[in-house]
Design a protein around this motif. Structure first.
Motif, PDB file in Angstrom:
ATOM      1  N   HIS A  45       0.837  -1.202   0.000  1.00 21.27           N
ATOM      2  CA  HIS A  45       0.000   0.000   0.000  1.00 21.27           C
ATOM      3  C   HIS A  45       0.872   1.253   0.000  1.00 21.27           C
ATOM      4  N   SER A  46       0.828   2.092   1.049  1.00 21.14           N
ATOM      5  CA  SER A  46       1.691   3.283   1.085  1.00 21.14           C
ATOM      6  C   SER A  46       2.679   3.206   2.237  1.00 21.14           C
ATOM      7  N   ALA A  47       2.862   2.009   2.761  1.00 22.28           N
ATOM      8  CA  ALA A  47       3.704   1.827   3.947  1.00 22.28           C
ATOM      9  C   ALA A  47       5.152   1.518   3.564  1.00 22.28           C
ATOM     10  N   PHE A  48       6.072   2.209   4.231  1.00 28.23           N
ATOM     11  CA  PHE A  48       7.503   2.004   3.986  1.00 28.23           C
ATOM     12  C   PHE A  48       8.268   1.979   5.299  1.00 28.23           C
ATOM     13  N   GLU A  49       9.356   1.209   5.255  1.00 26.09           N
ATOM     14  CA  GLU A  49      10.308   1.195   6.366  1.00 26.09           C
ATOM     15  C   GLU A  49      11.615   1.745   5.806  1.00 26.09           C
ATOM     16  N   ILE A  50      12.160   2.756   6.449  1.00 29.64           N
ATOM     17  CA  ILE A  50      13.396   3.372   5.980  1.00 29.64           C
ATOM     18  C   ILE A  50      14.426   3.243   7.087  1.00 29.64           C
ATOM     19  N   ARG A  51      15.506   2.531   6.787  1.00 28.53           N
ATOM     20  CA  ARG A  51      16.557   2.315   7.783  1.00 28.53           C
ATOM     21  C   ARG A  51      17.827   3.024   7.373  1.00 28.53           C
ATOM     22  N   GLY A  52      18.157   4.066   8.102  1.00 27.43           N
ATOM     23  CA  GLY A  52      19.423   4.764   7.906  1.00 27.43           C
ATOM     24  C   GLY A  52      20.005   4.976   9.283  1.00 27.43           C
ATOM     25  N   THR A  68      -1.729  -3.905  10.036  1.00 35.18           N
ATOM     26  CA  THR A  68      -2.890  -4.699  10.439  1.00 35.18           C
ATOM     27  C   THR A  68      -4.054  -4.392   9.492  1.00 35.18           C
ATOM     28  N   GLY A  69      -4.547  -5.428   8.832  1.00 38.15           N
ATOM     29  CA  GLY A  69      -5.655  -5.229   7.886  1.00 38.15           C
ATOM     30  C   GLY A  69      -5.208  -4.949   6.467  1.00 38.15           C
ATOM     31  N   ASN A  70      -3.902  -4.823   6.279  1.00 38.14           N
ATOM     32  CA  ASN A  70      -3.356  -4.620   4.928  1.00 38.14           C
ATOM     33  C   ASN A  70      -3.064  -5.991   4.321  1.00 38.14           C
ATOM     34  N   PRO A  71      -3.851  -6.407   3.322  1.00 39.20           N
ATOM     35  CA  PRO A  71      -3.678  -7.759   2.775  1.00 39.20           C
ATOM     36  C   PRO A  71      -2.323  -7.974   2.104  1.00 39.20           C
ATOM     37  N   LYS A  72      -1.603  -6.898   1.793  1.00 39.64           N
ATOM     38  CA  LYS A  72      -0.310  -7.021   1.120  1.00 39.64           C
ATOM     39  C   LYS A  72       0.882  -6.855   2.061  1.00 39.64           C
ATOM     40  N   ALA A  73       0.619  -6.548   3.317  1.00 44.15           N
ATOM     41  CA  ALA A  73       1.735  -6.281   4.235  1.00 44.15           C
ATOM     42  C   ALA A  73       2.564  -7.547   4.464  1.00 44.15           C
ATOM     43  N   PRO A  74       3.879  -7.487   4.233  1.00 44.13           N
ATOM     44  CA  PRO A  74       4.728  -8.654   4.422  1.00 44.13           C
ATOM     45  C   PRO A  74       5.101  -8.894   5.884  1.00 44.13           C
ATOM     46  N   ILE A  75       4.838  -7.913   6.716  1.00 43.44           N
ATOM     47  CA  ILE A  75       5.120  -8.048   8.150  1.00 43.44           C
ATOM     48  C   ILE A  75       3.911  -7.567   8.947  1.00 43.44           C
ATOM     49  N   GLY A  76       3.848  -7.958  10.181  1.00 44.17           N
ATOM     50  CA  GLY A  76       2.788  -7.483  11.064  1.00 44.17           C
ATOM     51  C   GLY A  76       3.377  -6.607  12.154  1.00 44.17           C
ATOM     52  N   LEU A  77       2.517  -6.069  12.962  1.00 41.84           N
ATOM     53  CA  LEU A  77       2.949  -5.210  14.068  1.00 41.84           C
ATOM     54  C   LEU A  77       3.971  -5.917  14.960  1.00 41.84           C
ATOM     55  N   ASP A  78       3.790  -7.229  15.168  1.00 41.60           N
ATOM     56  CA  ASP A  78       4.711  -7.988  16.026  1.00 41.60           C
ATOM     57  C   ASP A  78       6.137  -7.988  15.500  1.00 41.60           C
ATOM     58  N   ASP A  79       6.288  -7.832  14.184  1.00 44.59           N
ATOM     59  CA  ASP A  79       7.626  -7.865  13.577  1.00 44.59           C
ATOM     60  C   ASP A  79       8.373  -6.541  13.713  1.00 44.59           C
ATOM     61  N   VAL A  80       7.651  -5.497  14.080  1.00 44.39           N
ATOM     62  CA  VAL A  80       8.301  -4.192  14.253  1.00 44.39           C
ATOM     63  C   VAL A  80       8.847  -4.121  15.665  1.00 44.39           C
ATOM     64  N   ARG A  81      10.200  -4.134  15.781  1.00 42.33           N
ATOM     65  CA  ARG A  81      10.794  -4.192  17.124  1.00 42.33           C
ATOM     66  C   ARG A  81      11.434  -2.888  17.555  1.00 42.33           C
ATOM     67  N   GLU A  82      11.919  -2.137  16.575  1.00 39.37           N
ATOM     68  CA  GLU A  82      12.483  -0.836  16.959  1.00 39.37           C
ATOM     69  C   GLU A  82      12.183   0.206  15.897  1.00 39.37           C
ATOM     70  N   ALA A  83      11.957   1.401  16.354  1.00 41.05           N
ATOM     71  CA  ALA A  83      11.669   2.516  15.461  1.00 41.05           C
ATOM     72  C   ALA A  83      11.989   3.806  16.192  1.00 41.05           C
ATOM     73  N   ASP A  91      -5.087  11.051   8.141  1.00 41.25           N
ATOM     74  CA  ASP A  91      -5.668  10.142   9.139  1.00 41.25           C
ATOM     75  C   ASP A  91      -6.591   9.067   8.553  1.00 41.25           C
ATOM     76  N   HIS A  92      -6.598   8.860   7.251  1.00 42.82           N
ATOM     77  CA  HIS A  92      -7.339   7.700   6.746  1.00 42.82           C
ATOM     78  C   HIS A  92      -6.679   6.436   7.293  1.00 42.82           C
ATOM     79  N   GLU A  93      -7.532   5.447   7.595  1.00 38.12           N
ATOM     80  CA  GLU A  93      -7.055   4.244   8.280  1.00 38.12           C
ATOM     81  C   GLU A  93      -5.955   3.496   7.512  1.00 38.12           C
ATOM     82  N   ASP A  94      -5.991   3.600   6.175  1.00 39.46           N
ATOM     83  CA  ASP A  94      -4.972   2.899   5.386  1.00 39.46           C
ATOM     84  C   ASP A  94      -3.623   3.626   5.398  1.00 39.46           C
ATOM     85  N   HIS A  95      -3.522   4.691   6.222  1.00 40.89           N
ATOM     86  CA  HIS A  95      -2.255   5.429   6.364  1.00 40.89           C
ATOM     87  C   HIS A  95      -1.860   5.550   7.834  1.00 40.89           C
ATOM     88  N   LEU A  96      -2.843   5.907   8.652  1.00 43.13           N
ATOM     89  CA  LEU A  96      -2.608   5.988  10.100  1.00 43.13           C
ATOM     90  C   LEU A  96      -2.288   4.581  10.634  1.00 43.13           C
TER      91      LEU A  96
END
Ligand code: NI
Ligand code: MN
Length: 219
Positions: A8-15, A26-41, A49-54
């Protein structure tokens, strides 16, 4: 710097910092990871604030201690509801954050429930990334190209709710980014799109990198 597409419009940027943009997991059928996989940010940036972005933005901040950055009204709302650390700002403004990171908000032609939708220009480690959020085409994108030299533009191509391939290709012509990644398509049937059409329309003016969710690129 590594930029990974999370669908969708979700990105992870690691620098030097770990940044999530519009983390709809959560609820994104294309997301390769879930909330549990996000450990540090360190930062979570939200265009509107549309749900598919927030999406999981507040939850990520809560579990990692990351700072939530968005328009003032959305930031205040999330601070009150979720008790997270926020930076509120507004269109036309930029803020300097730890690690030499600068976040700028620009306009986006779209709707939302709270505040005006925004596009996000992230400056980190000497690179400039423009996440267009959800938007229609506007001529001031050409003005942004005078203010920034974009290493990467993340451009919606799904049509219906945002630009489709034709307008998105015109946006690329205005922005002149080195690289472009199409986003906000194929998540749901109503925004089905063939990214090859976008690649053809851009026609070599910028390097279009079509990423499947989970794939990334090096900047
Ligand atoms: Ni939207
Ligand atoms: Mn959207």
């Amino acid at each position: 710097m590594r930029v990974r597409y999370l669908g969708h419009s979700a990105f992870e940027i690691r620098g030097s910092r770990t940044v999530y943009v519009d983390p709809f997991l959560t609820g994104n059928p294309k997301a390769p990871i879930g909330l549990d996989d996000v450990r540090e940010a360190d930062l979570v940036l939200v265009s509107h604030d549309h749900e598919d972005h927030l999406g999981d933005a507040a939850a990520i901040c809560k579990k990692t201690g990351a700072t939530f950055v968005s328009t003032y009204e959305i930031a205040c709302d999330q601070a009150a509801k979720a008790g997270i650390s926020v930076e509120g700002m507004n269109i036309g403004g930029g803020i300097d954050l730890p690690g030499g990171v600068r976040v700028n908000l620009v306009q986006a032609f779209h709707t939302s429930s709270i505040a005006d939708p925004a596009g996000i220009v992230l400056e980190m480690d000497g690179k400039v990334i423009y996440h267009l959020g959800d938007t229609g085409l506007f001529g001031d994108m050409a003005l942004f190209a005078q203010l920034w030299s974009f290493d990467l533009a993340l451009v919606p191509i799904g049509d219906r709710f945002t630009m489709g391939p034709r307008m998105a290709a015109k946006a690329v012509e205005f922005l002149r980014p080195k690289k472009v990644v199409p986003m906000h398509y194929d998540t749901f049937p109503v925004i089905r799109q063939d990214p090859k059409r976008f690649v053809e329309l851009v026609g070599g003016r910028s390097q279009v990198v079509v990423l499947a969710p989970g794939q990334g690129l090096e900047l």
